[in-house]
Design a protein around this motif. Structure first.
Motif, PDB file in Angstrom:
ATOM      1  N   THR A 111      -4.413 -41.981  35.656  1.00  0.00           N
ATOM      2  CA  THR A 111      -3.608 -41.077  36.470  1.00  0.00           C
ATOM      3  C   THR A 111      -2.591 -40.448  35.535  1.00  0.00           C
ATOM      4  OG1 THR A 111      -3.846 -42.692  38.227  1.00  0.00           O
ATOM      5  CG2 THR A 111      -2.182 -41.004  38.549  1.00  0.00           C
ATOM      6  N   SER A 148     -10.268 -43.513  22.971  1.00  0.00           N
ATOM      7  CA  SER A 148     -11.130 -43.076  24.072  1.00  0.00           C
ATOM      8  C   SER A 148     -12.280 -44.054  24.267  1.00  0.00           C
ATOM      9  CB  SER A 148     -11.700 -41.684  23.787  1.00  0.00           C
ATOM     10  OG  SER A 148     -10.674 -40.717  23.742  1.00  0.00           O
TER      11      SER A 148
ATOM     12  N   LEU B 106     -11.120 -40.127  39.636  1.00  0.00           N
ATOM     13  CA  LEU B 106     -11.225 -40.970  38.438  1.00  0.00           C
ATOM     14  C   LEU B 106     -10.780 -42.421  38.653  1.00  0.00           C
ATOM     15  CD1 LEU B 106     -12.443 -40.003  35.828  1.00  0.00           C
ATOM     16  CD2 LEU B 106     -10.166 -39.613  34.912  1.00  0.00           C
ATOM     17  N   ILE B 151     -15.736 -40.644  29.075  1.00  0.00           N
ATOM     18  CA  ILE B 151     -14.896 -41.188  30.144  1.00  0.00           C
ATOM     19  C   ILE B 151     -13.486 -41.467  29.626  1.00  0.00           C
ATOM     20  CG2 ILE B 151     -14.535 -43.210  31.625  1.00  0.00           C
ATOM     21  CD1 ILE B 151     -17.567 -43.326  32.017  1.00  0.00           C
ATOM     22  N   GLY B 152     -13.410 -42.113  28.460  1.00  0.00           N
ATOM     23  CA  GLY B 152     -12.100 -42.441  27.895  1.00  0.00           C
ATOM     24  C   GLY B 152     -11.294 -41.195  27.573  1.00  0.00           C
ATOM     25  N   HIS B 153     -11.947 -40.218  26.959  1.00  0.00           N
ATOM     26  CA  HIS B 153     -11.238 -38.965  26.653  1.00  0.00           C
ATOM     27  C   HIS B 153     -10.677 -38.341  27.923  1.00  0.00           C
ATOM     28  CE1 HIS B 153     -10.406 -34.862  25.248  1.00  0.00           C
ATOM     29  NE2 HIS B 153     -10.904 -34.527  26.419  1.00  0.00           N
ATOM     30  N   ALA B 155      -9.900 -39.728  30.717  1.00  0.00           N
ATOM     31  CA  ALA B 155      -8.757 -40.511  31.191  1.00  0.00           C
ATOM     32  C   ALA B 155      -7.500 -40.120  30.423  1.00  0.00           C
ATOM     33  CB  ALA B 155      -9.040 -42.000  31.030  1.00  0.00           C
ATOM     34  N   LEU B 156      -7.615 -40.018  29.104  1.00  0.00           N
ATOM     35  CA  LEU B 156      -6.458 -39.642  28.286  1.00  0.00           C
ATOM     36  C   LEU B 156      -6.005 -38.224  28.605  1.00  0.00           C
ATOM     37  CD1 LEU B 156      -7.539 -41.186  24.860  1.00  0.00           C
ATOM     38  CD2 LEU B 156      -5.739 -41.996  26.400  1.00  0.00           C
ATOM     39  N   VAL B 158      -6.350 -36.559  31.421  1.00  0.00           N
ATOM     40  CA  VAL B 158      -5.667 -36.530  32.714  1.00  0.00           C
ATOM     41  C   VAL B 158      -4.252 -37.073  32.576  1.00  0.00           C
ATOM     42  CG1 VAL B 158      -5.641 -37.573  35.011  1.00  0.00           C
ATOM     43  CG2 VAL B 158      -7.762 -36.631  34.096  1.00  0.00           C
ATOM     44  N   ARG B 159      -4.113 -38.162  31.826  1.00  0.00           N
ATOM     45  CA  ARG B 159      -2.781 -38.741  31.624  1.00  0.00           C
ATOM     46  C   ARG B 159      -1.860 -37.791  30.873  1.00  0.00           C
ATOM     47  NH1 ARG B 159      -1.108 -43.268  32.541  1.00  0.00           N
ATOM     48  NH2 ARG B 159       0.107 -43.825  30.725  1.00  0.00           N
ATOM     49  N   GLY B 160      -2.440 -37.054  29.904  1.00  0.00           N
ATOM     50  CA  GLY B 160      -1.618 -36.194  29.053  1.00  0.00           C
ATOM     51  C   GLY B 160      -1.403 -34.799  29.615  1.00  0.00           C
TER      52      GLY B 160
END
Lengths: 188, 188
Positions: A111, A148, B106, B151-153, B155-156, B158-160
DNA sequence: ACCTGAACACCGTTCAAGT
DNA sequence: ACCTGAACACCGTTCAAGT
């Protein structure tokens, strides 16, 4: 006569943000994020739910921000690494363990909540790369790809490890093989 | 005389799982996952919230499972790829776009909810690798590393990308550079 | 078959009050 | 300063009832 606390005095440790976060993590790890409620958290701390607001004025939002900050810090691995590759491997293992230990917090990590906490994680990884002597330009890409990968792998592992998992997988082995692949590319 | 529907007859399209999922996605994309409630969903569909239970007997759990299934399917890229590397690049871009388009979903993807949906995503990726002629053993590791990275990218990213982002980043460029790194390793 | 209305047990949060 | 108790607006869900 020695002064005795009155019968009705609640002479227990006073509430603190640390104790609140700790209790919240215990609820999440044991029962899942969905069961973390202010009332249940109050019960665990032997206090009325409303008392929590005295320490976290922004309420549940602030509590969740604190949880994200808590898992952001990957505990340092004491051992001395032989080179940057070994150092990165150790960092990746430590961070994966951290995420899995508090897998219930993972949904909060994807998030836009508390982006400052992400900077903490990135900084610790960049430090490992700097100590390993990886050039600045290469380090930026490597840090992003590695972070990542670890986060994405953990997400997949959590999804594939639930009660009604579709497939049996050796997640330790899978993590290491993917990690080797990513680290091999850093070496180019 | 032509039969006219009575004034009070509610002659609108009947509810269906597809319409419910679609309306839920619209709420999530516009207001966030936290504002997706059965009552609000009912309002969007011009129906009482309780009517939804007739189509989704397992209630909100089933609704969330359906949302996960929806984003699991990366839309096929029509263009013909020149080789496996280009094919994988296109797949990765398509899947990242899918995740970003429904970034609010997500958090549900990093839960053990609906693991069968994950198999759909993996299958589509493995198909690309198979068509590209990547040997089976290498394909397994490559698929896992690549899927984890995307997926990890995301997530990052979205956070950033939130309102109070800490740093300004060209996420398109960062994604491509990390992707190149991962794909280079597949080539070894 | 499909939807409604009332009800129940829970939620996060506020606010005035207690000590 | 720190905590409580009552209250408010909201949840997800059940169940009997309507058409």
């Amino acid at each position: 006569m020695v002064r005795q606390p009155a019968i009705n005095a609640k002479d227990r440790a006073p509430l603190s943000i640390e104790r609140i976060i700790e209790a919240a993590l215990q609820i999440i790890d044991g029962q899942g994020l969905g069961r973390l409620t202010m009332r249940r958290l109050g019960d665990a701390l032997e206090v009325e739910a409303m008392a929590i607001y005295h320490h976290l004025p922004r309420g549940k939002e602030q509590l969740l921000d604190g949880l994200v900050a808590h898992v952001a810090i990957a505990p340092a691995d004491g051992r001395k690494a032989a080179g940057w590759r070994e150092a990165l491997t150790r960092w990746a293992h430590a961070y994966r363990k951290r995420l899995l230990d508090h897998a219930g917090v993972l949904p909060l990590l994807v998030t836009s909540r508390n982006p400052a906490a992400l900077a903490t994680t990135t900084a610790s990884l960049r430090e490992v790369l700097r100590e390993g002597g990886v050039p600045e330009a290469a380090a930026a890409v490597a840090a992003h790809a590695l972070l990542s990968y670890v986060i994405g792998h953990t997400a997949l592992e959590v999804r594939g490890t639930g009660e009604d998992a579709v497939e049996v997988v050796d997640w330790d082995a899978r993590f290491d093989r993917g990690l080797d692949l990513v680290l091999a590319a850093v070496n180019l």
